[in-house]
Each structure stands twice: as C-alpha cells, then as structure tokens.
Design an enzyme around this catalytic site. Structure first.
Site, mmCIF file in Angstrom:
data_model
loop_
_atom_site.group_PDB
_atom_site.id
_atom_site.type_symbol
_atom_site.label_atom_id
_atom_site.label_comp_id
_atom_site.label_asym_id
_atom_site.label_seq_id
_atom_site.Cartn_x
_atom_site.Cartn_y
_atom_site.Cartn_z
ATOM 1 N N LYS A 79 0.850 -1.199 0.000
ATOM 2 C CA LYS A 79 0.000 0.000 0.000
ATOM 3 C C LYS A 79 0.881 1.242 0.000
ATOM 4 C CE LYS A 79 -3.998 2.043 2.436
ATOM 5 N NZ LYS A 79 -4.924 1.929 3.575
ATOM 6 N N SER A 160 -9.964 2.293 2.692
ATOM 7 C CA SER A 160 -9.012 2.958 1.827
ATOM 8 C C SER A 160 -8.029 2.017 1.137
ATOM 9 C CB SER A 160 -8.213 3.975 2.641
ATOM 10 O OG SER A 160 -7.412 3.317 3.627
ATOM 11 N N SER A 184 -10.420 0.158 7.064
ATOM 12 C CA SER A 184 -9.815 0.222 5.740
ATOM 13 C C SER A 184 -9.133 -1.053 5.255
ATOM 14 C CB SER A 184 -8.807 1.374 5.675
ATOM 15 O OG SER A 184 -9.494 2.595 5.558
#
Ligand SMILES: [Mg+2]
Ligand SMILES: [Zn+2]
Lengths: 494, 105, 487
Positions: A79, A160, A184
C-alpha cells in the site's frame, strides 16, 4: 501446471521450498499480471525489479541449501501509505507527488527481511481517507468484480486499501499490505471477496507509515485466505523501539496454532449491530455465519454493546482531529509539492500549497478536525468523543465476560458502484459502521468472505477479538472460511 | 454539548480554512457550509451520552510510555548527521538550508 | 527580614503605579540527544547536520522520549520543592511556521510533568518567595535566517526538537530588580542541578516577560508578553520600558492590548509583533503518538538521590560554620565557585580563613589574570596546603602572599616553593634573640626613650626586627622576645 498467479502465499512459499517452481517464475508471472491489469488502476508504481531481486535471492538461497526465510519467493503488493526507500511514496496525494523516502517503513522492512519482494505500490484513498477508493489523486481503483446483471458499471473495491483489495482479488499479487484506521482493511476485503485482518493496536509498528489518525492506524495483511493472512501478519508484526505505542511482546506463531475447532468457545452476537435499513441479504449472511459457528462447535450468546451507535460520530471527531494535526507537516517546505504564487509570503505559500495538494475529502476532514479542536469547541467535541471512546472500550470489556469473540457483518452492504455515494460524505461514512467500534477500542478484527449477494458480489463476515487475541480471531475466521467454502472469483475483463 | 447549537457559516468555514492553511475561495466556502453542517449536526448526537465521571481514553491498549536512552545516533534511522537525506526531497534548498519566501519577523 | 527598601513604583503624572511581572523561562535541558530523536544537541554545528528524519518531520516519523530529559526536568522540579506529577502527558500545540517542521510543537498543556513549586530570592535586603506555577517539557523549534538572501529565509533545523523546560512563574515579582534576582537564582539552581548550562548567549535560557501595571492594591491590569529576551540585563530593561510604556498609555486615556511584543536590545525598547489574527488558537490536544508518561518510585528516588546540595542549603551551612553572610553569598552564587570552595574545605581548610582567602586573595588574583575559577592555576588541594602553612605559623600573611604569587605562576605546591626559596617563617628563639640584640644596639636613642616611658615605640622595634629577618620571623615570637628584652 496451474497458473502460478492462482496460488496464495502458503502455496507459493511451500512450492518454492520444495522446488516445485522457482521464485523467479512466480515473480515473473505476477509482474506480468500487474503489467496487464492497468484498467484496474490498482498500482501507482510498479517495481518488477524489486520482486525479481527478492525472488533471485530466494532461489539462490535454495540452491545453496540454506534454510529459506518465512516469505522467501513470495511477491506482494505494498500500500502506498508505507514509505519505501527510493521508491515514490505519495499516500495517493498530489501533495507528496514525487516524494522518494530516504528510509524504509518498519513493516515493509520486516517483509523484505522475511524474504518477500515488492511488485509495486498500491493505489488507495488519499491519505487513507475514504471507503471506496475514489479519493485517490491518481484515479479510482476499479474492483475486478462485476455484478451478474450484465452491467459493466465499475464497482468500488472498498477503501481505503482499495488498491490492495483489488490487486489481491484480481490475482495480481497473492497478498498485500493494508492499513486500517476505521475499517480500511476489513471493508475492502469484504467488497472483493478476500480476507484481511487488523491486529491489536500496537502489534505492527507505525514507524514509516504515513499517519492518518495515530491512535487508530494499524497495518495488517490482506490475502486470499485466513492462513495466508496469519503467515503475512507474523512477518509484519513485532516490537519496534521507534514507535512509542508499539507493543513490546513476542509475535505468536499464529499460522502454526491455527485451529478451526470452536468447541468450548462462545461467540457473541452484538444486538446493536442490527441496524436500521440493513439489507436482508446482510442479515441472512449473518444468520448463516451464526449457523456455521454453531456447526464448528461454538456456543452462541447474545451480547450488548450499548454505545455502538455513538462509535461512528466519535470516530468522525477523533480521526479528523488527529489528521488535521498529522497532515500539518505537508507545507511545501521540506518535501513534496510547493505552490508559491507570485509575491506570496510564507503563510500564503502554505495555504496555496495545501489547497493545490490535498484532495476534497482530505480538506473536508482537515477542516472538521481543525474546527472540533478550535477554541471553545475542544471539550464539547474532542474530549466528549474521547470519553465516549472509553465507554465503547468498556462495552467490549463487558462483552468479554460472556464471550470469546464477536461475530458481525463486515459492512452494511456489498460493493456499490463508483460515484454512487461520492456526493454524500455522510452516506459514505456510514459504510464503516461495523468496523469502527473495534478500531476505537484497538481490538483485533478480521473480515472473511461469507458468500455472494443477489448480484453475485461478495459479502464479508467480521470476527472481533480480545486485545492480543489474534489467534482467537484467526481461528474463528478459519471456522467460517471452511464452512463458507467461498470459491467465487472475478472473471478477468481487464 | 448543546444539541444543534453549533453550525457553521461561510465566515466560520473561511476562518477554519485559514487556521488550517488551506486557501479556499467563496464558492468553495459556500459549498462546504451545508456539507460541514451535515457532518457536524450528525456528530453532535454524542452530546446525548452521559459521560460524567468517565475519563477520556488516553491509551487504546493498556501500555505505558517507554523512554529512550540519551545516546546520540544510536540508531541511524532516528539519529542525525544525514543532511543529504534530510534535504533530498526539498522543493528548494541552498547551502545546506531549506529555503522559504523571506519572512519578516 | 525587615523590608528596608521602599516598594518599586513608577511615578506617573497621575500618581504611583505598581508593576506586576511573571516570567516564563525556556531552559534548554542538558542532554546528549534531542527530546524525541537521537540527533545531537551540541551548539554551533553546520546547518541541518544535527537533524534526524524525525526532527525534519518526514512522513511516518514518530517521537520516542529521551529518559534523560524527563529526569532532568524532574530533578529541577525537586530542586524548587515542586510537586512532581507521576502521571503526565504530552500535547500538541498546532501552528504553522517555517521553523516548526511538524506543524505542531510537542509540549505539555493539560498535565505538566512538574506542578507548583517556589524559589526564594534576595533583592537587596529583602527576601521574597516567588511562586512557580509549573514546569513542562517541550520541543525547541528550528532557526530561520533572514540575511543570507534578498528574497528568501533559510531554515536550519539543528535546534528543532531539542528539549526545553518551560518554567512558568506566578506573577509575583514587583520590580525589574526582583525579576533580575529571580532569573539569577533560577539560573544558579539549574546550574547546580546540572539540568541546564544557563548559557544565555547561546540561547540556553530565554525568558518570555509578562508585564502589567496597576494602582497599588488594585486588581491585575492587562498584560503584554515580551518574547525571547536573552539576558538578565535585557529582561530588566524590557520590564522597565514596557511598564513605563503601559503607564504612558493608561495615563493618556488608552487601553493596554493583550499582545505579544519583541524586545530590541539595541534601543532597549519593546514593540508589538505584527499580530497574527489566529495566533492564539493553538488547538492543543493530547499527542496520539505518545502514551501517558508514568513515573515509578524507583525513578523518582534516583532523581532525588542524585540532587546536589542546593544554593540555599549550602549558604546556610557556610553561615553555620561562621562564614560571613556576604562571603557565603559570594561563594554560592556560581556552582563552580561553590564546588571549588567545597573541595577546599574537604582538603581540610578552616572555613572562615578559607572563605576570606577565596573571596579576597583568590578572586583578586583570578580577576587580575583574567581566568575563571574552573581555570584556576591553583588547585583546592594546593590552596588548602597554603592555608595550613599559615595556620601552623610556617608562613606569615605576607609570606603567604609571596608563596601564592609563585603558585599562580608555576603551579607548584606551596611546600615545595617554601622549601626551595627558603621562605619559611622562623620561630627559632636563638636566632630571633640575636637579631633583637642587634636592633637594640643599633637604636640606642629609641631604646632610651622607650625605657623613659614612650611605650608606643614597641611597634618600631617589632618592625625593625621583622625587617632585619626578611619578614620570615614569627610575629608572635618576636613580640614575646622583644617584651622580655626591653624589660
Ligand atoms: Mg510562553
Ligand atoms: Zn514554551
């Protein structure tokens, strides 16, 4: 031979160990998959060389007869919230465009130390603020899933960690890192039919991970199944003296201790999670989950978490307040974007830089956070929210008197279409209703796929555990996984 | 908290934006007013909760603050002497300094 | 103690005004590394060379507190008898400035490490207790330089993150000289404790000066805060100027605006900092990167056990040993002097004689050669030996002065000097009697007058005898033998 990209972390690890295939073959297969999947927009940066280098190291170690590292030969996605040395890291924001960290985050370093390689940096909601991956400055991530009604409308991969969920679901990587502040990891995992665990706050170091809300942010793995999550979490966790909130505890051998037998365990069903207007399909899935838990030998107990309703509003005070301060450092002085209009002074440069660099959702949350901390409002908002947070944590403490884990749906709906909720921030925030309470209490929580909705889209079940009891969470999730037998996968259209 | 007592107008939005150092024009401020009021109105329901005698949460997981030894550059990741790395991403740097538009104090 | 002096008043056109002063002193904590990072704190390094990724507020960087900084603040609190809070925490003070990389300063607002304490000051004859409200620990900011470039300011973050103690007094001072006495006393305490080097030129101590004026006995007036004043003299000048300015404003019908002001050392005046409209909304909240700071008893015990004897206690001990209050004051004002003097006492010197010698001979000599006591060519051990030679009669006062001069030049021990140069005082009665006989023989007139009753001439004979012996005769023995010889 099966397509190597169909394999998960455990199978790749074991296959490389036994020499069924080489790590280089694996890395090459995933590098190719990544390069072919541009329409998903899951990757912001591709780092095929990093993956190959780690693979070659694994192959060389094997050739030399050395014992292989825990993740030797396993390529993963990272990420873009994790700072990676020399590799552009932006948190999907213009304000960090071109930023090349001169350091490696603790979590990514631990993964490299465990032998993993990096396929690339994954797209995400900007500064991890969002639940649909529509707030990235570099375009939406598209879910690989499509509804079975013939529609080709692009669906949200959740957020997210939407790049992570999309990439794992689309077989672009066998596992990816995520971060979870209010859901998330779990919500995007649920949206894309994969598994993801947020460990106890303090298990994974926050050092080198771009901060959203410090008291909530936790890293965790996203992968195809529970075992893969356990393997990856072991590599990511551990004490870090550089993070004052890091837990100074040994990392348990979660994978080795996996056990789906729930006999003697009590599974709590929180009555307040039965929210208004919850789709029937979610309710049905929940009942199915309860039946699976019984089948696995668990006793089902109803519990009450009376302050559940206040978790989201408390979260939407605490997280923006912390964010408004955490994001003050993006000011155009030391790194990232600088917007210096003709004749502007220092303070005008700040305002111009931050106006140009932050996206709308980030600005919205900074403004809310600034407002709730400002003179005259601090006690009414922030202090009250922090007290409510205490009450929410107490609710869980009380529940643990009568159960070992909690079972809930992960999200109140399946994946929605991109654009469907982006005009209404509040509707978007409500997506985190089931994930936020455990985040506020710092508890480990995991989402596993439970089935498909009417449109053929994945739905997730959430297991919440006691602090430090990741094992209990993983075990319960494994019991669900074994019974759900979830085998659906998105058909490649990209 | 007095329920419903707090709501923002464009003046407040601009003041908050200025505190947060985010330039906004009138149109943006006007657009934000209903959005922020919607969110603020919703979070105000927290006022209903009786929190008398409840301490604000200070540590998510019971844990106390660890202290570091007073040693210079014990860990290169948290030590100094790395000027090149510190300045590597600077939008503008000269003679070993970051530079900003001239400030008159 | 009686208040011999009249209270300080500003004589306005409309009557007398009283000045009310409170000081917030920022003292740099003595530590090797910064408060939240491992970068060095040494003064004067090349720009940005003592900056860690944390101090530069790189994305994802986190603070971890330095134990020594906490320890020094606790010891400082103990030295002023303050309440030590076993539970404290760090807050963020949010504002934007180029010397503040994080966009917030980590400080302590709601739960400071140290609570109420007090400091006793002497201002002239007056002894007064000044309340200290709190001491909290916080980060220093970086430094901006404005003279290097026509349109740019340069940012050096070497100081960014250095630990400071903010020591906040109560508004208990009523004159510039009281403020000066407070600052000097605070500086002495910090230096005794070793928690701050007190070096004001290098910015190790800076004061924010809060001043208001009122009619004697009235409520407090509106105050102004003059920032970052960096010497005792300047603090006193800033108060003087600011108080008079406020009186002028009030007497001409104006109002005092609560504001931040800057002191100009060249003109001795203060001026308003151009007001930043939202400068006062710092949005303090607990730093979520840091857990509450909880101190255990063992830590506190170690802090207490490691405290040295402090100036007030030391002065009392000296006075109890018979040292004059004046000397006791002089000897305890600077920690280095007190350390040197204590070493002298430890080497066996008698307190009173030693105090007179240090305050007189040693200070005079050091002053003459331009050295401070830490650079004294004479060690406490050597000085003790010198004083011992005086005490046992080996050296007379004047011989001791001669020996001391040689010690200053050569660094040699006094015994060696006395031996080599034959400066030893004699008590040999045979030798002295022989000289006395000579003196009497050479001065028949005086002898006759003395015997006729002019006893004042005794001193003349002592002088002649001492002179003939080159100053080396024991004056007591000379007196005794002369009396005998003169009948
Ligand atoms: Mg101040
Ligand atoms: Zn301060």
């Amino acid at each position: 031979m099966t397509d190597l990209t169909d394999l998960g972390i455990r199978d790749i690890r074991d296959g490389v160990r036994t020499g069924t295939f080489s790590a280089r073959e694996v890395a090459t297969a995933f590098n190719d998959a990544v390069s072919r999947a541009k329409p998903l927009n899951a990757f912001l940066v591709e780092t095929p060389d990093h993956a190959l280098a780690a693979a070659d190291a694994a192959d060389a170690a094997r050739a030399a007869g050395e014992e292989l590292k825990p993740l030797a030969g396993v390529p993963i996605g990272m990420k873009d919230l994790f700072c990676t040395k020399g590799v552009t890291t932006t948190a999907a924001s213009h304000i960090l465009e071109g930023f090349k960290p001169q350091y490696e985050s603790t979590v990514s370093q631990k993964l490299w130390d465990a032998g993993a390689g990096m396929l690339g940096k994954l797209n995400m909601d900007q500064f991890a603020m969002g639940s649909s991956n529509e707030t990235s400055a570099f375009g939406n991530v598209i879910s690989p899933w499509r509804s079975n009604d013939g529609s080709t409308a692009p669906l949200a991969p959740g957020g997210s960690s939407g790049g992570s969920s999309s990439a794992v679901a689309a077989r672009l990587c066998p596992g990816a890192t995520g971060t979870d502040t209010g859901g998330s990891i779990r919500q995007p995992a649920a949206f894309t039919g994969i598994s993801g665990i947020k460990p106890t706050y303090g298990r994974c170091s926050r050092w080198g991970t771009i901060a959203f809300a410090s008291s909530l942010d936790q890293a965790g793995p996203m992968a195809r199944d529970v075992r893969d999550c356990a393997i990856m979490l072991e590599a990511m966790s551990g004490f870090d003296a550089k993070d004052a909130t890091s837990l100074d505890l040994p990392v348990p051998q979660w994978e080795q201790s996996l056990n789906a037998n729930m006999a003697g365990k009590r599974v709590g069903i929180p009555r307040e999670y039965r929210v208004d207007n919850m789709p029937e399909e979610i309710e049905a899935l929940w009942q199915q989950g309860i039946a699976w838990m019984k089948d696995a030998g668990a006793e089902i107990v109803e519990v009450s978490l009376p302050h559940t309703k206040y978790a989201l509003p408390a979260y939407y005070i605490i997280a923006p307040a912390e964010a408004s301060s955490n994001l003050a450092r993006y000011d155009g002085v030391r790194y990232g974007l600088r917007d210096l209009p003709e004749g502007a002074n220092l303070q005008e440069m700040y305002a111009a830089t931050r106006a140009a660099g932050f996206g709308d959702e980030v600005k919205r949350r900074i403004l809310i956070g600034t407002y709730v901390l400002s003179a005259g409002f601090y006690d009414a908002y922030f202090t009250q929210a922090s007290k409510v947070r205490t009450l929410i944590a107490r609710d869980f403490e009380k529940a643990w008197e009568s159960c070992d884990v909690l079972l809930t749906p992960t999200a109140p709906s399946a994946a929605f279409a991109l654009g469907e909720k982006s005009a209404d921030p509040l509707a978007m925030y409500l997506n985190d209703v089931f994930t936020v309470p455990s985040s506020l209490a710092g508890l480990p929580a995991m989402s596993v796929p439970g089935g498909l909705d009417r449109k053929g889209l994945p739905l997730g079940l959430q297991v919440i555990g006691k602090a430090l009891d990741e094992q209990g969470v993983l075990n319960a999730a494994l019991a669900l996984e074994e019974r759900a037998g979830f085998a659906a996968r998105p058909q490649a259209w990209w | 908290m007095v329920a419903g007592a707090m709501s923002v107008d464009t003046v407040t939005v601009k003041k908050v934006a200025s505190l947060a150092r985010i330039a906004i024009d009138d149109a943006a401020a006007e657009r934000l007013v209903p959005e922020l009021n919607n969110i603020l109105g919703w979070i105000e329901q927290l006022g209903e909760v009786d929190t008398s005698g409840v301490a604000p949460m200070t540590a998510v997981i019971p844990n106390t603050l660890r202290l570091r030894d007073d040693v210079v550059n014990a860990d290169p990741l948290t030590g100094g002497g790395i000027r090149d790395a510190v300045l590597a991403n600077a939008p503008q740097a000269e003679h070993g300094f970051f530079t900003v538009p001239k400030v008159i104090e | 103690m009686a208040d011999a002096t009249a209270p300080y008043r500003i004589k306005g056109a409309t009557g007398d005004w009283e000045v009310v002063i409170g000081l917030e002193v920022h003292a740099q904590v003595t530590s090797n590394a910064k408060l939240f990072s491992g970068a060095a704190t040494a003064f004067g390094a090349e720009p940005n060379t003592q900056v860690s990724l944390i101090d530069a507020a790189m994305p994802g960087m986190l603070p971890v507190p330095n134990r020594e900084c906490i320890r020094q603040a606790v010891r400082t609190g103990m030295a002023i008898d303050a309440q030590i809070n076993k539970w404290s925490r760090f807050d963020r003070k949010n504002y934007f400035y180029a010397d503040l990389p994080q966009g917030y300063q980590i400080s302590q607002l709601y739960h400071p490490l140290v609570g109420e304490g007090s400091i006793e000051i002497e201002d002239g004859e007056t002894v007064k207790t000044i309340g200290v409200e709190r001491i909290h620990v916080e980060q220093d900011a970086g430094k901006l330089m404005h003279d290097q470039h026509p349109t740019r300011s340069y940012v050096d973050l070497n100081r960014s993150g250095v630990a400071l103690m903010e020591i906040v007094s109560r508004p208990d001072m009523r004159s510039p000289s009281e403020a000066g006495a407070y600052l000097r006393k605070l500086r002495a305490i910090l230096r005794y404790v070793g928690s701050c080097d007190g070096n004001m030129e290098e910015g190790s101590m800076r004061a924010d000066v809060n001043v208001s004026v009122r009619r004697p006995g009235d409520e407090f007036g509106t105050r102004t805060e003059t920032k970052n004043v960096n010497s005792v003299r300047f603090v006193m000048a800033a108060i003087e100027h600011e108080a008079n300015r406020q009186v002028d404003v009030l007497e001409s019908g104006g109002k005092i605006v609560q504001e931040t002001r800057l002191f100009n050392a060249d003109t001795g005046t203060t001026r308003s900092m151009r007001s930043k409209e939202d400068a006062h909304d710092y949005r303090y909240f607990p730093d979520p990167d840091l857990l509450p700071l909880e101190l255990d008893d063992a830590f506190l015990e170690e802090c207490r056990a490691s405290l040295p004897e402090l100036p007030d206690a030391k002065r009392k001990r000296y006075e109890a040993a018979g040292i004059t209050p004046y000397n006791a004051d002089v000897l305890t004002a600077e920690v280095e002097t007190a350390r040197w003097f204590d070493a002298l006492l430890e080497a066996g010197a008698a307190p009173v004689a030693a105090s007179n010698w240090v305050a007189g001979e040693l200070f005079g000599a050091l002053n003459r050669i331009g050295k401070d006591i830490t650079e004294s060519p004479v060690t406490p051990g050597q000085a003790a030996e010198l004083l011992a030679l005086v005490a046992d009669g080996t050296l007379s006062g004047s011989l001791a002065k001669q020996v001391f001069e040689v010690m200053l030049e050569t660094g040699d021990a006094p015994g060696k000097i006395v031996e080599e140069r034959g400066l030893k005082q004699t008590s040999d009665t045979g030798a002295i009697e022989a000289v006395i006989a000579e003196v009497l023989a050479k001065n028949p007139n005086q002898l006759e007058q003395y015997r006729a009753g002019k006893v004042a001439l005794f001193g003349f004979f002592v002088g002649q005898t001492m002179k003939a012996m080159g100053g080396k005769a024991n004056p007591g023995v000379v007196n005794e033998l002369l009396k005998k010889a003169l009948g």
